[in-house]
Design a protein around this motif. Structure first.
Motif, PDB file in Angstrom:
ATOM      1  N   TYR A 131      41.039  46.266  39.263  1.00  0.00           N
ATOM      2  CA  TYR A 131      40.120  45.363  39.970  1.00  0.00           C
ATOM      3  C   TYR A 131      40.623  43.924  39.991  1.00  0.00           C
ATOM      4  O   TYR A 131      40.616  43.268  41.040  1.00  0.00           O
ATOM      5  CB  TYR A 131      38.733  45.423  39.327  1.00  0.00           C
ATOM      6  CG  TYR A 131      37.732  44.502  39.985  1.00  0.00           C
ATOM      7  CD1 TYR A 131      37.254  44.759  41.270  1.00  0.00           C
ATOM      8  CD2 TYR A 131      37.263  43.364  39.318  1.00  0.00           C
ATOM      9  CE1 TYR A 131      36.342  43.910  41.882  1.00  0.00           C
ATOM     10  CE2 TYR A 131      36.347  42.519  39.914  1.00  0.00           C
ATOM     11  CZ  TYR A 131      35.887  42.792  41.190  1.00  0.00           C
ATOM     12  OH  TYR A 131      34.988  41.945  41.793  1.00  0.00           O
ATOM     13  N   SER A 132      41.051  43.418  38.845  1.00  0.00           N
ATOM     14  CA  SER A 132      41.482  42.018  38.768  1.00  0.00           C
ATOM     15  C   SER A 132      42.702  41.751  39.650  1.00  0.00           C
ATOM     16  O   SER A 132      42.879  40.631  40.154  1.00  0.00           O
ATOM     17  CB  SER A 132      41.791  41.629  37.316  1.00  0.00           C
ATOM     18  OG  SER A 132      42.805  42.468  36.787  1.00  0.00           O
ATOM     19  N   THR A 133      43.515  42.768  39.847  1.00  0.00           N
ATOM     20  CA  THR A 133      44.691  42.611  40.709  1.00  0.00           C
ATOM     21  C   THR A 133      44.308  42.713  42.177  1.00  0.00           C
ATOM     22  O   THR A 133      44.741  41.900  43.008  1.00  0.00           O
ATOM     23  CB  THR A 133      45.750  43.688  40.381  1.00  0.00           C
ATOM     24  OG1 THR A 133      46.101  43.599  39.005  1.00  0.00           O
ATOM     25  CG2 THR A 133      46.984  43.504  41.253  1.00  0.00           C
ATOM     26  N   ILE A 134      43.476  43.725  42.493  1.00  0.00           N
ATOM     27  CA  ILE A 134      43.059  43.932  43.886  1.00  0.00           C
ATOM     28  C   ILE A 134      42.246  42.749  44.397  1.00  0.00           C
ATOM     29  O   ILE A 134      42.467  42.249  45.498  1.00  0.00           O
ATOM     30  CB  ILE A 134      42.227  45.228  44.014  1.00  0.00           C
ATOM     31  CG1 ILE A 134      43.092  46.446  43.669  1.00  0.00           C
ATOM     32  CG2 ILE A 134      41.657  45.372  45.424  1.00  0.00           C
ATOM     33  CD1 ILE A 134      42.306  47.742  43.600  1.00  0.00           C
ATOM     34  N   MET A 135      41.286  42.289  43.584  1.00  0.00           N
ATOM     35  CA  MET A 135      40.397  41.202  43.993  1.00  0.00           C
ATOM     36  C   MET A 135      40.787  39.917  43.271  1.00  0.00           C
ATOM     37  O   MET A 135      39.964  39.252  42.638  1.00  0.00           O
ATOM     38  CB  MET A 135      38.946  41.575  43.695  1.00  0.00           C
ATOM     39  CG  MET A 135      38.464  42.829  44.385  1.00  0.00           C
ATOM     40  SD  MET A 135      38.633  42.755  46.203  1.00  0.00           S
ATOM     41  CE  MET A 135      37.516  41.412  46.584  1.00  0.00           C
ATOM     42  N   SER A 136      42.044  39.549  43.373  1.00  0.00           N
ATOM     43  CA  SER A 136      42.514  38.289  42.791  1.00  0.00           C
ATOM     44  C   SER A 136      41.925  37.115  43.568  1.00  0.00           C
ATOM     45  O   SER A 136      41.363  37.288  44.668  1.00  0.00           O
ATOM     46  CB  SER A 136      44.038  38.219  42.836  1.00  0.00           C
ATOM     47  OG  SER A 136      44.499  38.207  44.180  1.00  0.00           O
ATOM     48  N   LYS A 137      42.047  35.935  43.008  1.00  0.00           N
ATOM     49  CA  LYS A 137      41.511  34.744  43.664  1.00  0.00           C
ATOM     50  C   LYS A 137      42.140  34.544  45.039  1.00  0.00           C
ATOM     51  O   LYS A 137      41.461  34.219  46.016  1.00  0.00           O
ATOM     52  CB  LYS A 137      41.752  33.510  42.788  1.00  0.00           C
ATOM     53  CG  LYS A 137      41.129  32.236  43.328  1.00  0.00           C
ATOM     54  CD  LYS A 137      41.326  31.071  42.377  1.00  0.00           C
ATOM     55  CE  LYS A 137      40.684  29.797  42.933  1.00  0.00           C
ATOM     56  NZ  LYS A 137      40.868  28.638  41.998  1.00  0.00           N
ATOM     57  N   ALA A 138      43.452  34.768  45.114  1.00  0.00           N
ATOM     58  CA  ALA A 138      44.168  34.618  46.391  1.00  0.00           C
ATOM     59  C   ALA A 138      43.675  35.637  47.417  1.00  0.00           C
ATOM     60  O   ALA A 138      43.480  35.305  48.596  1.00  0.00           O
ATOM     61  CB  ALA A 138      45.669  34.774  46.174  1.00  0.00           C
ATOM     62  N   ALA A 139      43.459  36.885  46.952  1.00  0.00           N
ATOM     63  CA  ALA A 139      42.987  37.937  47.859  1.00  0.00           C
ATOM     64  C   ALA A 139      41.587  37.618  48.377  1.00  0.00           C
ATOM     65  O   ALA A 139      41.297  37.808  49.567  1.00  0.00           O
ATOM     66  CB  ALA A 139      42.986  39.284  47.142  1.00  0.00           C
ATOM     67  N   CYS A 140      40.714  37.127  47.507  1.00  0.00           N
ATOM     68  CA  CYS A 140      39.340  36.779  47.907  1.00  0.00           C
ATOM     69  C   CYS A 140      39.337  35.642  48.923  1.00  0.00           C
ATOM     70  O   CYS A 140      38.604  35.690  49.912  1.00  0.00           O
ATOM     71  CB  CYS A 140      38.518  36.396  46.687  1.00  0.00           C
ATOM     72  SG  CYS A 140      38.153  37.762  45.579  1.00  0.00           S
ATOM     73  N   CYS A 141      40.154  34.621  48.672  1.00  0.00           N
ATOM     74  CA  CYS A 141      40.242  33.491  49.606  1.00  0.00           C
ATOM     75  C   CYS A 141      40.788  33.937  50.959  1.00  0.00           C
ATOM     76  O   CYS A 141      40.321  33.478  52.012  1.00  0.00           O
ATOM     77  CB  CYS A 141      41.117  32.389  49.017  1.00  0.00           C
ATOM     78  SG  CYS A 141      40.392  31.530  47.606  1.00  0.00           S
ATOM     79  N   LEU A 142      41.767  34.843  50.929  1.00  0.00           N
ATOM     80  CA  LEU A 142      42.339  35.360  52.169  1.00  0.00           C
ATOM     81  C   LEU A 142      41.306  36.158  52.957  1.00  0.00           C
ATOM     82  O   LEU A 142      41.179  36.015  54.190  1.00  0.00           O
ATOM     83  CB  LEU A 142      43.553  36.235  51.852  1.00  0.00           C
ATOM     84  CG  LEU A 142      44.290  36.839  53.056  1.00  0.00           C
ATOM     85  CD1 LEU A 142      44.860  35.731  53.941  1.00  0.00           C
ATOM     86  CD2 LEU A 142      45.408  37.765  52.589  1.00  0.00           C
ATOM     87  N   MET A 143      40.533  36.998  52.268  1.00  0.00           N
ATOM     88  CA  MET A 143      39.502  37.798  52.927  1.00  0.00           C
ATOM     89  C   MET A 143      38.412  36.906  53.517  1.00  0.00           C
ATOM     90  O   MET A 143      37.974  37.117  54.654  1.00  0.00           O
ATOM     91  CB  MET A 143      38.908  38.789  51.932  1.00  0.00           C
ATOM     92  CG  MET A 143      39.861  39.896  51.511  1.00  0.00           C
ATOM     93  SD  MET A 143      39.240  40.899  50.136  1.00  0.00           S
ATOM     94  CE  MET A 143      37.878  41.738  50.933  1.00  0.00           C
ATOM     95  N   ALA A 144      37.977  35.898  52.756  1.00  0.00           N
ATOM     96  CA  ALA A 144      36.937  34.992  53.253  1.00  0.00           C
ATOM     97  C   ALA A 144      37.436  34.195  54.450  1.00  0.00           C
ATOM     98  O   ALA A 144      36.703  34.004  55.432  1.00  0.00           O
ATOM     99  CB  ALA A 144      36.490  34.056  52.135  1.00  0.00           C
ATOM    100  N   SER A 145      38.680  33.743  54.389  1.00  0.00           N
ATOM    101  CA  SER A 145      39.262  32.997  55.513  1.00  0.00           C
ATOM    102  C   SER A 145      39.341  33.866  56.761  1.00  0.00           C
ATOM    103  O   SER A 145      39.064  33.411  57.880  1.00  0.00           O
ATOM    104  CB  SER A 145      40.659  32.490  55.144  1.00  0.00           C
ATOM    105  OG  SER A 145      40.597  31.611  54.044  1.00  0.00           O
ATOM    106  N   ALA A 146      39.722  35.129  56.561  1.00  0.00           N
ATOM    107  CA  ALA A 146      39.802  36.063  57.691  1.00  0.00           C
ATOM    108  C   ALA A 146      38.426  36.297  58.299  1.00  0.00           C
ATOM    109  O   ALA A 146      38.289  36.386  59.530  1.00  0.00           O
ATOM    110  CB  ALA A 146      40.409  37.386  57.223  1.00  0.00           C
ATOM    111  N   VAL A 147      37.399  36.400  57.460  1.00  0.00           N
ATOM    112  CA  VAL A 147      36.023  36.594  57.938  1.00  0.00           C
ATOM    113  C   VAL A 147      35.623  35.459  58.884  1.00  0.00           C
ATOM    114  O   VAL A 147      35.134  35.694  59.994  1.00  0.00           O
ATOM    115  CB  VAL A 147      35.047  36.664  56.740  1.00  0.00           C
ATOM    116  CG1 VAL A 147      33.608  36.447  57.202  1.00  0.00           C
ATOM    117  CG2 VAL A 147      35.174  38.002  56.027  1.00  0.00           C
TER     118      VAL A 147
END
Length: 309
Positions: A131-147
Motif C-alpha cells: 500500500y505505501s508503495t502503490i499510494m505514495s505521496k507522488a502517486a497521490c499527487c499525480l492522481m489528484a492532478s490528473a483528476v
C-alpha cells in the motif's frame, strides 16, 4: 451582434421553483441553510486534515480534494439561485457559460475522484503489504492532478464548442440553473457535434468510472469476506462505507439527469435530481464522512472545543 459564431441572446430566463412568495421564502431559507452547511462543513474538513498530521494519508488527501470540489460546485450554483429567488429569474449569457464551465468541471472531477478513492481502498484492503508503495505521496499527487486536469480539459473543449453556437431565441432554459443538456435545445445552430461530445463525456466520466468502482469493490468485498474475524471484517468495511454511501447518492442523480436523457428520458424529471447533486450532496458529504469516521471526529474535537461536550 448577429454572426454565425456568436449569440444574439444577452441573457437567459431560468425556470422558477414557484410563483408563490411564501414557498419562495421557504426554498430560499432551505438553500441558504444547505449552502452554509456545505461551505462550513467542507471548509472544516479541509482545515482539520491540513492541521492534523495524523490525517496526512491518501484517503484523507482525496477527501480534502472532494471537500474543495464541493465548495466550488455549491459556490457556482447556490448564490445565483438565491439571487433569482428574490429578484428576476435571469442569468446573463456570459454568466450562464461561466456557470456551466465551473459546475461541469467540478462534477467531472468528483466522478474521477470517486474512482481514485475506490482504488485507494482497493490498495489498502487487497494489497496492504504494498500500500505505501502503490499510494505514495507522488502517486497521490499525480492522481489528484490528473483528476483536475482531465475534467478541466473536457469542459474546456465542450465550452468552446458551446460558445460557438448561435442563440437567437427563445431564451428560456427549462432548468433551475445552467447546464449543457437543457441549453443545447435553445441553439439555432446545429448541435449534433455538441450532443455527440456530451454522450462521449457521459460514457467516460459516468459509466466507465462507475464500472471501475464496481470492479474495485468486487475485489474489496471478496477480500473482506476472506477475513476470519468479525471485528476484522467490520473494521475493513467501515473504511469503505462512507465512500460507498456518497458514491451511491452521487451516481444515482448523475445517471438520472445526464445518462437517461441520452436514451430518451425527459429532462423534466431530472431537474429536481440535479438540485440534489449540486446542493444537497455537498452538504451531506461532510456529515457522512465526519459522523461515520472516528479519526475525523477526534480531530474535529481537538480544533473545536465546543464539540467535546
Amino acid at each position: 451582434m448577429a454572426s454565425n459564431n456568436h449569440s444574439s441572446v444577452a441573457e437567459f430566463i431560468l425556470q422558477s421553483f414557484s410563483e408563490n412568495p411564501q414557498i419562495q421564502i421557504l426554498i430560499f431559507s432551505l438553500f441558504l441553510g444547505l449552502f452554509i452547511v456545505a461551505f462550513t462543513g467542507n471548509s472544516l474538513i479541509i482545515i482539520v486534515i491540513s492541521l492534523n498530521p495524523g490525517l496526512h494519508t491518501p484517503m484523507y488527501f482525496f477527501l480534502m480534494n472532494l471537500a474543495l470540489l464541493d465548495i466550488l460546485s455549491t459556490s457556482t450554483v447556490v448564490p445565483k439561485l438565491l439571487q433569482n429567488l428574490i429578484t428576476k429569474n435571469t442569468i446573463s449569457y456570459g454568466g450562464c457559460i461561466a456557470q456551466i464551465y465551473f459546475l461541469t468541471w467540478c462534477l467531472g472531477a468528483e466522478l474521477l475522484l470517486f474512482t481514485a478513492m475506490a482504488y485507494d481502498r482497493y490498495a489498502a484492503i487487497c494489497q496492504p503489504l504494498h500500500y505505501s508503495t502503490i499510494m505514495s505521496k507522488a502517486a497521490c499527487c499525480l492522481m489528484a492532478s490528473a483528476v483536475w486536469a482531465v475534467s478541466g480539459t473536457n469542459i474546456t473543449i465542450n465550452i468552446i464548442m458551446t460558445a460557438r453556437l448561435s442563440f437567437c431565441g427563445p431564451n428560456v432554459i427549462d432548468h433551475f440553473f445552467c447546464e449543457i443538456p437543457p441549453l443545447l435545445p435553445l441553439s439555432c445552430s446545429s448541435t449534433n457535434v455538441n450532443n455527440a461530445m456530451v454522450v462521449v463525456a457521459d460514457m467516460f466520466f459516468a459509466i466507465f468510472n462507475f464500472l471501475l468502482i464496481l470492479v474495485s469493490y468486487s475485489f474489496i468485498i471478496s477480500s473482506i469476506l476472506k477475513i476470519r474475524t468479525k471485528e476484522g471484517k467490520k473494521k475493513a468495511f467501515s473504511t469503505c462505507s462512507s465512500h460507498l454511501i456518497v458514491v451511491t447518492m452521487y451516481y444515482c442523480t448523475i445517471i438520472y439527469i445526464y445518462i437517461l436523457p441520452a436514451f430518451g428520458q425527459s429532462l423534466e424529471k431530472g431537474k429536481v435530481a440535479s438540485v440534489f447533486y449540486a446542493i444537497v450532496s455537498p452538504a451531506l458529504n461532510p456529515l457522512i464522512y465526519s459522523l461515520r469516521n472516528k479519526d475525523v471526529k477526534i480531530a474535529l474535537k481537538k480544533i473545536c472545543p465546543f464539540l467535546r461536550k
